[in-house]
Scaffold this motif. Structure first.
Motif, PDB file in Angstrom:
ATOM      1  N   ARG A 115       0.836  -1.212   0.000  1.00 54.29           N
ATOM      2  CA  ARG A 115       0.000   0.000   0.000  1.00 54.29           C
ATOM      3  C   ARG A 115       0.869   1.261   0.000  1.00 54.29           C
ATOM      4  O   ARG A 115       0.579   2.227  -0.716  1.00 54.29           O
ATOM      5  CB  ARG A 115      -0.919   0.004   1.219  1.00 54.29           C
ATOM      6  CG  ARG A 115      -2.012  -1.061   1.190  1.00 54.29           C
ATOM      7  CD  ARG A 115      -2.835  -1.019   2.474  1.00 54.29           C
ATOM      8  NE  ARG A 115      -3.798  -2.104   2.544  1.00 54.29           N
ATOM      9  CZ  ARG A 115      -5.005  -2.075   2.002  1.00 54.29           C
ATOM     10  NH1 ARG A 115      -5.394  -0.978   1.346  1.00 54.29           N
ATOM     11  NH2 ARG A 115      -5.832  -3.090   2.114  1.00 54.29           N
ATOM     12  N   TYR A 118       2.347   1.857  -3.437  1.00 57.92           N
ATOM     13  CA  TYR A 118       1.365   2.381  -4.388  1.00 57.92           C
ATOM     14  C   TYR A 118       1.064   3.856  -4.118  1.00 57.92           C
ATOM     15  O   TYR A 118       0.894   4.645  -5.047  1.00 57.92           O
ATOM     16  CB  TYR A 118       0.080   1.560  -4.333  1.00 57.92           C
ATOM     17  CG  TYR A 118      -0.953   2.038  -5.323  1.00 57.92           C
ATOM     18  CD1 TYR A 118      -0.742   1.915  -6.700  1.00 57.92           C
ATOM     19  CD2 TYR A 118      -2.133   2.635  -4.894  1.00 57.92           C
ATOM     20  CE1 TYR A 118      -1.684   2.374  -7.613  1.00 57.92           C
ATOM     21  CE2 TYR A 118      -3.075   3.093  -5.793  1.00 57.92           C
ATOM     22  CZ  TYR A 118      -2.841   2.962  -7.150  1.00 57.92           C
ATOM     23  OH  TYR A 118      -3.772   3.427  -8.053  1.00 57.92           O
ATOM     24  N   PRO A 122       2.612   5.501  -7.634  1.00 57.69           N
ATOM     25  CA  PRO A 122       1.425   4.928  -8.291  1.00 57.69           C
ATOM     26  C   PRO A 122       1.631   4.558  -9.756  1.00 57.69           C
ATOM     27  O   PRO A 122       0.817   3.813 -10.316  1.00 57.69           O
ATOM     28  CB  PRO A 122       0.380   6.046  -8.148  1.00 57.69           C
ATOM     29  CG  PRO A 122       1.184   7.299  -8.022  1.00 57.69           C
ATOM     30  CD  PRO A 122       2.412   6.898  -7.251  1.00 57.69           C
ATOM     31  N   ALA A 127       4.091  -1.783  -8.125  1.00 57.49           N
ATOM     32  CA  ALA A 127       3.278  -1.171  -7.078  1.00 57.49           C
ATOM     33  C   ALA A 127       1.805  -1.315  -7.430  1.00 57.49           C
ATOM     34  O   ALA A 127       0.973  -1.640  -6.575  1.00 57.49           O
ATOM     35  CB  ALA A 127       3.643   0.303  -6.912  1.00 57.49           C
ATOM     36  N   ARG A 128       1.487  -1.101  -8.689  1.00 53.91           N
ATOM     37  CA  ARG A 128       0.110  -1.281  -9.149  1.00 53.91           C
ATOM     38  C   ARG A 128      -0.343  -2.732  -8.987  1.00 53.91           C
ATOM     39  O   ARG A 128      -1.459  -3.018  -8.518  1.00 53.91           O
ATOM     40  CB  ARG A 128       0.006  -0.874 -10.618  1.00 53.91           C
ATOM     41  CG  ARG A 128      -0.043   0.615 -10.853  1.00 53.91           C
ATOM     42  CD  ARG A 128       0.050   0.945 -12.315  1.00 53.91           C
ATOM     43  NE  ARG A 128      -0.589   2.217 -12.623  1.00 53.91           N
ATOM     44  CZ  ARG A 128      -0.284   2.990 -13.639  1.00 53.91           C
ATOM     45  NH1 ARG A 128       0.693   2.628 -14.455  1.00 53.91           N
ATOM     46  NH2 ARG A 128      -0.926   4.117 -13.864  1.00 53.91           N
ATOM     47  N   TYR A 131      -0.826  -3.753  -5.279  1.00 52.95           N
ATOM     48  CA  TYR A 131      -2.019  -3.145  -4.703  1.00 52.95           C
ATOM     49  C   TYR A 131      -3.286  -3.758  -5.308  1.00 52.95           C
ATOM     50  O   TYR A 131      -4.276  -3.989  -4.606  1.00 52.95           O
ATOM     51  CB  TYR A 131      -2.005  -1.636  -4.914  1.00 52.95           C
ATOM     52  CG  TYR A 131      -3.187  -0.950  -4.284  1.00 52.95           C
ATOM     53  CD1 TYR A 131      -3.365  -0.965  -2.896  1.00 52.95           C
ATOM     54  CD2 TYR A 131      -4.143  -0.307  -5.063  1.00 52.95           C
ATOM     55  CE1 TYR A 131      -4.461  -0.355  -2.313  1.00 52.95           C
ATOM     56  CE2 TYR A 131      -5.234   0.306  -4.486  1.00 52.95           C
ATOM     57  CZ  TYR A 131      -5.390   0.282  -3.108  1.00 52.95           C
ATOM     58  OH  TYR A 131      -6.484   0.878  -2.534  1.00 52.95           O
ATOM     59  N   ILE A 147      -6.832   1.682 -10.916  1.00 50.97           N
ATOM     60  CA  ILE A 147      -5.401   1.457 -10.690  1.00 50.97           C
ATOM     61  C   ILE A 147      -4.633   1.472 -12.006  1.00 50.97           C
ATOM     62  O   ILE A 147      -3.519   2.004 -12.085  1.00 50.97           O
ATOM     63  CB  ILE A 147      -5.180   0.112  -9.962  1.00 50.97           C
ATOM     64  CG1 ILE A 147      -5.783   0.168  -8.548  1.00 50.97           C
ATOM     65  CG2 ILE A 147      -3.692  -0.244  -9.895  1.00 50.97           C
ATOM     66  CD1 ILE A 147      -5.827  -1.184  -7.853  1.00 50.97           C
TER      67      ILE A 147
END
Length: 227
Positions: A115, A118, A122, A127-128, A131, A147
């Motif tokens: 989290r 992200y 982002p 990271a995407r 998450y 996302i």
């Protein structure tokens, strides 16, 4: 000169080089908000060039940390935590830490780091993906389109790139397949699984999606037999 991209996951099998993946899939209705396109790009089974800015003192340790994360994750965690504190804007450190915590069984810590990554990074693919995995596990599949900017192909998500590492492709397609299966669009999920099977049939993402599709087919068969 660009630096070579560090591997995000352990390379599987002896394959090397690149293969081109052509356009081959669209959602049946182009008027749908969930239009699926696969645009041509190359898939590399070797390390690839990256435009990610990583400080030299971190870059010098990445290969060793990659090995630790997969072979001795418990030892990797304190080193990664220290590096992350010193370099909070290097997303690959968060990703390695997520993997290490997951391998040790620290689910809550892994989710917390995912989290945080992200929130801070982002645009970073892993990271995407991490998450998005949390969203699928917590029943929030409706978050997936946001996302990924309502984009279901890597080339469309990152139009400046022409080559993706196999771990990026498998991770992305695995998540997309799970998402479409979750929202009841099994045909799209099956298409992603077909491509995954051709790219990397032994990967965890390919096998997981295949298992979920098999269960979905069994559930459909049971419902038909009960009618």
């Amino acid at each position: 000169m660009g630096r070579k991209k560090s591997k995000e996951t352990k390379k599987q099998g002896p394959r090397t080089g690149k293969k081109r993946w052509p356009s081959r899939m669209k959602h049946p209705s182009d008027t749908s908000p969930d239009v699926v396109h696969l645009v041509s790009y190359k898939i590399s089974f070797d390390a690839i060039e990256s435009d990610e800015k990583i400080p030299p003192e971190v870059d010098d340790q990445l290969e060793e940390l990659h090995g630790l994360v997969h072979e001795r994750p418990k030892q990797a965690i304190p080193r990664l935590e220290a590096l992350k504190a010193q370099h909070p804007n290097v997303p690959i450190l968060y990703n390695y830490l997520v993997i290490a915590h997951s391998r040790v069984g620290h689910r809550e810590q892994a989710d917390a780091v995912a989290r945080e990554n992200y929130e801070r990074n982002p645009e970073y693919l892993f990271a995407r993906l991490n998450y998005a995995e949390i969203c699928l596990q917590t029943g929030k599949a409706e978050e997936i389109p946001r996302i990924f900017n309502r984009t279901y192909d890597l080339k469309m998500l990152y139009p400046h790139r022409d080559v993706f590492h196999v771990s990026e492709v498998v991770g992305f397609m695995g998540i997309m397949g799970m998402y479409f299966l979750e929202i009841g669009k099994k045909e799209q999920a099956e298409r992603y699984h077909q491509i995954l099977t051709e790219i990397d049939p032994e990967s965890q993402g390919t096998q997981r999606l295949g298992t979920r599709l098999m269960l979905a087919n069994m559930e459909q068969l049971v419902k038909r037999l009960r009618r």
